[in-house]
Design an enzyme around this catalytic site. Structure first.
Site, PDB file in Angstrom:
ATOM      1  N   ARG A   9      27.534  40.120  68.570  1.00  0.00           N
ATOM      2  CA  ARG A   9      27.648  41.674  68.303  1.00  0.00           C
ATOM      3  C   ARG A   9      26.424  42.157  68.399  1.00  0.00           C
ATOM      4  O   ARG A   9      25.450  41.709  67.953  1.00  0.00           O
ATOM      5  CB  ARG A   9      28.443  42.075  67.135  1.00  0.00           C
ATOM      6  CG  ARG A   9      28.655  43.582  66.668  1.00  0.00           C
ATOM      7  CD  ARG A   9      28.996  44.076  65.377  1.00  0.00           C
ATOM      8  NE  ARG A   9      29.052  45.735  65.431  1.00  0.00           N
ATOM      9  CZ  ARG A   9      29.150  46.341  64.226  1.00  0.00           C
ATOM     10  NH1 ARG A   9      29.076  45.325  62.900  1.00  0.00           N
ATOM     11  NH2 ARG A   9      29.165  47.596  64.296  1.00  0.00           N
ATOM     12  N   HIS A  10      26.313  43.368  68.981  1.00  0.00           N
ATOM     13  CA  HIS A  10      25.265  44.101  69.486  1.00  0.00           C
ATOM     14  C   HIS A  10      24.329  44.503  67.966  1.00  0.00           C
ATOM     15  O   HIS A  10      24.895  44.532  67.056  1.00  0.00           O
ATOM     16  CB  HIS A  10      25.301  45.702  70.073  1.00  0.00           C
ATOM     17  CG  HIS A  10      26.159  46.427  69.380  1.00  0.00           C
ATOM     18  ND1 HIS A  10      25.683  46.960  68.515  1.00  0.00           N
ATOM     19  CD2 HIS A  10      27.465  46.881  69.550  1.00  0.00           C
ATOM     20  CE1 HIS A  10      26.538  48.003  68.041  1.00  0.00           C
ATOM     21  NE2 HIS A  10      27.817  47.562  68.469  1.00  0.00           N
ATOM     22  N   ARG A  59      23.886  49.574  74.146  1.00  0.00           N
ATOM     23  CA  ARG A  59      23.607  48.707  72.943  1.00  0.00           C
ATOM     24  C   ARG A  59      23.932  47.256  73.038  1.00  0.00           C
ATOM     25  O   ARG A  59      23.173  46.440  72.517  1.00  0.00           O
ATOM     26  CB  ARG A  59      24.394  49.253  71.784  1.00  0.00           C
ATOM     27  CG  ARG A  59      25.643  49.408  71.802  1.00  0.00           C
ATOM     28  CD  ARG A  59      26.378  50.382  70.641  1.00  0.00           C
ATOM     29  NE  ARG A  59      27.690  50.540  70.591  1.00  0.00           N
ATOM     30  CZ  ARG A  59      28.349  51.478  71.103  1.00  0.00           C
ATOM     31  NH1 ARG A  59      27.890  52.278  71.847  1.00  0.00           N
ATOM     32  NH2 ARG A  59      29.925  51.195  70.886  1.00  0.00           N
ATOM     33  N   GLU A  83      33.521  48.767  73.678  1.00  0.00           N
ATOM     34  CA  GLU A  83      34.337  48.981  72.314  1.00  0.00           C
ATOM     35  C   GLU A  83      35.467  49.704  72.338  1.00  0.00           C
ATOM     36  O   GLU A  83      35.736  50.375  73.418  1.00  0.00           O
ATOM     37  CB  GLU A  83      33.259  49.678  71.442  1.00  0.00           C
ATOM     38  CG  GLU A  83      33.687  50.082  69.973  1.00  0.00           C
ATOM     39  CD  GLU A  83      34.017  48.729  69.128  1.00  0.00           C
ATOM     40  OE1 GLU A  83      34.976  47.937  69.439  1.00  0.00           O
ATOM     41  OE2 GLU A  83      33.538  48.536  68.000  1.00  0.00           O
ATOM     42  N   HIS A 150      31.073  44.226  70.938  1.00  0.00           N
ATOM     43  CA  HIS A 150      31.199  45.402  69.864  1.00  0.00           C
ATOM     44  C   HIS A 150      32.113  44.603  68.771  1.00  0.00           C
ATOM     45  O   HIS A 150      33.080  43.987  69.002  1.00  0.00           O
ATOM     46  CB  HIS A 150      31.742  46.550  70.254  1.00  0.00           C
ATOM     47  CG  HIS A 150      30.884  47.043  71.547  1.00  0.00           C
ATOM     48  ND1 HIS A 150      29.939  47.838  71.383  1.00  0.00           N
ATOM     49  CD2 HIS A 150      31.074  46.807  73.018  1.00  0.00           C
ATOM     50  CE1 HIS A 150      29.249  48.233  72.514  1.00  0.00           C
ATOM     51  NE2 HIS A 150      30.135  47.237  73.673  1.00  0.00           N
TER      52      HIS A 150
END
Length: 198
Positions: A9-10, A59, A83, A150
């Site tokens: 995940r970012h 991101r 996302e 995400h």
């Protein structure tokens, strides 16, 4: 060939700090997020990924770039890894959403497979990401693949791949948290979930 697949995940964004639904709004990493990405990238580089594929939202892309710098691999962007779309809720906090859509938010928060107004359901976004990941992994020559995306879509895809049906049973990865899978060619085995460099 057995493959290792990392779900990452970012890093943190200002929307994360404020508790706002981000969805497909392109919110960049903040200073903390950039530091998280660099720290976590050092750890993930030890896996030696030969392929890095990220969501095209900044991101996730910037987080992927931090790993790419350590392993000298050019990251690939894939919009299918974006996302989940939260539609009209994007940019708002849960409290703000509750003012206009209290029943819809309560149903969504209970784990029901419903879509926010103008958005995607958990099953739809999870299936979108899972299908993309299956295609990426099956076609890759690399033995280790990093998927950078995400929280909601990584959880949804993970649950689908291990046949939990995207029901919200796994926790959402924290910012720069990761999970590790082994793909045997026929089955997905979850080796760890929620690991962090902190």
């Amino acid at each position: 060939m057995t493959k290792t697949v990392l779900f990452w995940r970012h890093g943190q964004t200002d929307f994360n700090v404020a508790g706002r639904f981000q969805g497909q709004t392109d919110v960049p990493l903040n200073d903390t997020g950039r530091a998280q990405a660099k720290q976590a990238a050092r750890l993930l580089a030890e896996f030696g990924p030969g392929l890095i594929v990220s969501s095209d939202l900044s991101r996730a892309a910037a987080t992927a770039d931090s790993l790419a710098a350590f392993v000298d691999v050019e990251p690939v962007r894939d919009e299918r890894l974006r996302e989940a779309a939260f539609g009209e809720w994007e940019g708002s906090t849960r409290a703000e959403v509750a003012e206009t859509w209290p029943d819809e938010l309560a149903e969504w928060a209970s784990g029901a497979d419903v879509a926010p107004p103008g958005g995607e359901s958990r099953s739809r976004s999870g299936r979108r990401a899972a299908d993309a990941i299956i295609e990426i992994v099956r076609s890759a020559d690399a033995e280790t693949i990093a998927i950078v995306a995400h929280g909601a879509v990584l959880r949804g895809a993970a649950e689908i791949l291990v046949e939990m049906n995207g029901t919200g049973r796994l926790g959402v990865l924290g910012n720069c948290g990761h999970g590790e899978f082994v793909f045997t060619g026929t089955n997905w085995v979850l080796r760890s979930w929620g690991a962090s460099s902190r």
